[in-house]
Design a protein around this motif. Structure first.
Motif, PDB file in Angstrom:
ATOM      1  N   UNK A 105     121.839  -3.130 115.914  1.00 46.32           N
ATOM      2  CA  UNK A 105     121.236  -2.666 114.329  1.00 46.32           C
ATOM      3  C   UNK A 105     120.195  -3.714 114.065  1.00 46.32           C
ATOM      4  N   UNK A 106     119.939  -5.044 114.706  1.00 46.38           N
ATOM      5  CA  UNK A 106     118.995  -5.836 114.561  1.00 46.38           C
ATOM      6  C   UNK A 106     117.655  -5.294 114.626  1.00 46.38           C
ATOM      7  N   UNK A 107     117.230  -4.822 115.596  1.00 50.40           N
ATOM      8  CA  UNK A 107     115.811  -3.979 115.737  1.00 50.40           C
ATOM      9  C   UNK A 107     115.633  -3.111 114.906  1.00 50.40           C
ATOM     10  N   UNK A 131     107.969 -11.203 118.667  1.00 47.40           N
ATOM     11  CA  UNK A 131     107.563 -10.698 120.255  1.00 47.40           C
ATOM     12  C   UNK A 131     107.909 -11.708 121.004  1.00 47.40           C
ATOM     13  N   UNK A 132     107.472 -13.147 120.655  1.00 46.60           N
ATOM     14  CA  UNK A 132     106.961 -13.934 121.749  1.00 46.60           C
ATOM     15  C   UNK A 132     108.478 -14.564 122.450  1.00 46.60           C
ATOM     16  N   UNK A 133     109.584 -14.429 121.892  1.00 48.50           N
ATOM     17  CA  UNK A 133     110.683 -14.974 122.702  1.00 48.50           C
ATOM     18  C   UNK A 133     110.907 -14.071 123.746  1.00 48.50           C
ATOM     19  N   UNK A 134     110.569 -12.843 123.582  1.00 50.04           N
ATOM     20  CA  UNK A 134     111.103 -12.059 124.807  1.00 50.04           C
ATOM     21  C   UNK A 134     110.269 -12.464 126.221  1.00 50.04           C
ATOM     22  N   UNK A 135     109.233 -13.252 126.030  1.00 52.48           N
ATOM     23  CA  UNK A 135     108.415 -13.616 127.099  1.00 52.48           C
ATOM     24  C   UNK A 135     108.573 -15.001 127.698  1.00 52.48           C
ATOM     25  N   UNK A 136     109.670 -15.679 127.162  1.00 50.46           N
ATOM     26  CA  UNK A 136     110.089 -16.886 127.598  1.00 50.46           C
ATOM     27  C   UNK A 136     110.989 -16.461 128.654  1.00 50.46           C
ATOM     28  N   UNK A 137     110.934 -17.568 129.810  1.00 52.01           N
ATOM     29  CA  UNK A 137     111.689 -17.089 131.075  1.00 52.01           C
ATOM     30  C   UNK A 137     113.220 -17.419 130.742  1.00 52.01           C
ATOM     31  N   UNK A 176     131.160 -19.609 124.472  1.00 48.47           N
ATOM     32  CA  UNK A 176     130.297 -19.127 125.458  1.00 48.47           C
ATOM     33  C   UNK A 176     129.752 -17.754 124.904  1.00 48.47           C
ATOM     34  N   UNK A 177     130.678 -16.741 124.499  1.00 49.26           N
ATOM     35  CA  UNK A 177     130.317 -15.441 124.249  1.00 49.26           C
ATOM     36  C   UNK A 177     129.302 -15.591 123.184  1.00 49.26           C
ATOM     37  N   UNK A 178     129.607 -16.196 122.103  1.00 47.29           N
ATOM     38  CA  UNK A 178     128.671 -15.984 120.999  1.00 47.29           C
ATOM     39  C   UNK A 178     127.397 -16.713 121.282  1.00 47.29           C
ATOM     40  N   UNK A 179     127.394 -17.788 122.099  1.00 46.14           N
ATOM     41  CA  UNK A 179     126.072 -18.168 122.615  1.00 46.14           C
ATOM     42  C   UNK A 179     125.103 -17.266 123.199  1.00 46.14           C
ATOM     43  N   UNK A 180     125.914 -16.815 124.135  1.00 45.84           N
ATOM     44  CA  UNK A 180     125.172 -15.648 125.054  1.00 45.84           C
ATOM     45  C   UNK A 180     124.637 -14.590 123.917  1.00 45.84           C
ATOM     46  N   UNK A 185     120.114 -11.911 121.287  1.00 51.18           N
ATOM     47  CA  UNK A 185     119.481 -11.237 120.045  1.00 51.18           C
ATOM     48  C   UNK A 185     118.290 -11.819 119.632  1.00 51.18           C
ATOM     49  N   UNK A 186     118.270 -13.093 119.677  1.00 48.10           N
ATOM     50  CA  UNK A 186     116.820 -13.696 119.529  1.00 48.10           C
ATOM     51  C   UNK A 186     115.954 -13.603 120.439  1.00 48.10           C
ATOM     52  N   UNK A 187     115.988 -13.378 121.524  1.00 49.26           N
ATOM     53  CA  UNK A 187     114.949 -13.361 122.620  1.00 49.26           C
ATOM     54  C   UNK A 187     114.572 -11.904 122.654  1.00 49.26           C
ATOM     55  N   UNK A 188     115.431 -10.979 122.465  1.00 47.42           N
ATOM     56  CA  UNK A 188     115.350  -9.390 122.636  1.00 47.42           C
ATOM     57  C   UNK A 188     115.062  -8.220 121.382  1.00 47.42           C
ATOM     58  N   UNK A 189     115.375  -9.133 120.077  1.00 52.39           N
ATOM     59  CA  UNK A 189     115.303  -7.834 119.074  1.00 52.39           C
ATOM     60  C   UNK A 189     114.132  -7.549 118.690  1.00 52.39           C
ATOM     61  N   UNK A 190     113.210  -8.604 118.850  1.00 46.59           N
ATOM     62  CA  UNK A 190     111.752  -8.502 118.176  1.00 46.59           C
ATOM     63  C   UNK A 190     111.090  -7.392 119.124  1.00 46.59           C
ATOM     64  N   UNK A 191     111.308  -7.681 120.372  1.00 50.67           N
ATOM     65  CA  UNK A 191     110.550  -6.481 121.576  1.00 50.67           C
ATOM     66  C   UNK A 191     111.255  -5.464 121.215  1.00 50.67           C
ATOM     67  N   UNK A 192     112.627  -5.257 121.132  1.00 51.46           N
ATOM     68  CA  UNK A 192     113.343  -3.853 120.899  1.00 51.46           C
ATOM     69  C   UNK A 192     112.855  -3.029 119.686  1.00 51.46           C
ATOM     70  N   UNK A 193     112.363  -3.877 118.901  1.00 48.14           N
ATOM     71  CA  UNK A 193     111.944  -3.251 117.349  1.00 48.14           C
ATOM     72  C   UNK A 193     110.813  -2.238 117.557  1.00 48.14           C
ATOM     73  N   UNK A 194     109.904  -2.657 118.831  1.00 46.60           N
ATOM     74  CA  UNK A 194     108.421  -2.008 118.909  1.00 46.60           C
ATOM     75  C   UNK A 194     108.608  -0.557 118.797  1.00 46.60           C
ATOM     76  N   UNK A 195     109.626   0.042 119.242  1.00 42.36           N
ATOM     77  CA  UNK A 195     109.671   1.382 119.473  1.00 42.36           C
ATOM     78  C   UNK A 195     110.018   1.978 118.097  1.00 42.36           C
ATOM     79  N   UNK A 196     110.826   1.601 117.197  1.00 45.87           N
ATOM     80  CA  UNK A 196     111.125   1.982 115.875  1.00 45.87           C
ATOM     81  C   UNK A 196     109.864   1.780 114.914  1.00 45.87           C
TER      82      UNK A 196
END
Length: 317
Positions: A105-107, A131-137, A176-180, A185-196
């Motif tokens: 739901x986040x994106x 979008x910037x976090x998506x490009x962090x290694x 572990x699970x919550x940190x992962x 979500x922090x790294x990928x949600x912004x980039x995933x929102x592009x399509x919407x």
């Protein structure tokens, strides 16, 4: 007397195969443009499927794939009956399922909020930050997690105001699970929102103007105008995400593992890596990977069927 229509059965009938051939012949240049992508897909996607045979063999690198002894489903039975099968399988399933439920739901929410920003300059700056976090290694992201969540890190500095001792976030299995998931979500949600965001840009502004004249508030406009616009895309994205629910990224989970958080951090991809590459048991690791792929296919077909039933026939295929 009624007039009868004579049918000339000697007239040749154009078959679908001939019409398809004529279409390809007419538009051959488009198919030539498609050929490189098709060839690469066949070589690098379908070609390696030949190697899956070793999952059914007692593979020996000296004798090769065809020369190795056939053992049938022995490797699969070995994995299913192993003492750690339940833990590894449930860790993978929980990590993927919780990640999908919390991250899907986040994106959508980000895209709906970005769609309400009218100033182009402000909107671009917000998008850049998202979008910037998506490009962090991945390696850098995990390094940041170890630094921020270390006993002397800034997060524990804040918790020290409440507790007298630091919290071992990266060592305890329950964190572990919550940190992962949250870092994903922090790294990928912004980039995933592009399509919407792109889909919402095609909404006719006159629809919102008419809704304003009718007295609709913001939430009502989102519910009756924006959400129906992106609903087909939501269905496709959800099906694809559910179809790969068992395919978690190997790198991040492996980098986040420590000696003490393995009860929840050990998942199928990391298990395959350790068994296959570190211990050299290629046949057994291939069986585990193939088992994982079969589960993904079953989930993909099942979720697509359910979504088509609930979404008025709109699905992935």
């Amino acid at each position: 007397m009624q007039n009868s229509v004579e049918v000339d059965y000697r007239k040749p009938v154009i078959s679908q195969k001939s019409s398809a051939f004529e279409y390809i012949k007419k538009h051959y240049f488009l198919y030539l443009m498609l050929a490189p992508a098709l060839i690469l897909t066949l070589i690098f996607k379908y070609g390696p499927m030949y190697g899956a045979i070793i999952a059914f063999k007692d593979f020996s690198p000296i004798r090769g794939i065809l020369g190795s002894d056939w053992v049938g489903f022995y490797n699969f039975e070995k994995f299913l009956s192993s003492p750690n099968f339940t833990d590894i399988f449930m860790n993978t399933l929980k990590l993927s399922l919780f990640g999908l439920l919390l991250g899907f739901p986040v994106p959508i929410l980000l895209a709906l909020m970005l769609n309400q920003v009218r100033r182009a300059g402000v909107k671009k700056n917000i998008q850049l930050m998202l979008y910037a976090p998506n490009f962090i290694s991945v390696v850098v992201v995990v390094g940041m997690l170890f630094i921020f969540l270390s006993p002397t890190g800034p997060i524990n500095q804040l918790f020290s105001l409440i507790t007298n001792e630091p919290i071992m976030f990266m060592s305890k299995p329950e964190y572990f699970r919550w940190i992962y998931i949250l870092s994903d979500i922090w790294t990928g949600a912004g980039w995933a929102s592009i399509i919407y965001v792109a889909a919402l840009a095609n909404v006719d502004p006159e629809l919102h103007n008419a809704a304003n004249l009718d007295g609709a508030n913001l939430l009502q406009r989102i519910r009756h105008i924006d959400l129906p616009t992106i609903r087909p895309i939501m269905a496709i994205v959800f099906i694809l995400a559910a179809g790969s629910i068992m395919s978690i990224g190997f790198e991040k989970a492996y980098l986040m593992q420590t000696a003490t958080n393995l009860p929840t951090a050990e998942i199928i991809p990391t298990y395959v890596y350790k068994i296959g590459l570190q211990k050299g048991d290629y046949a057994y690791s291939s069986a585990v990977g193939l088992f994982n792929s079969v589960i993904n296919v079953v989930l993909l077909v099942t979720v697509n069927f359910v979504v088509k039933k609930l979404n008025e026939g709109e699905g992935l295929y």
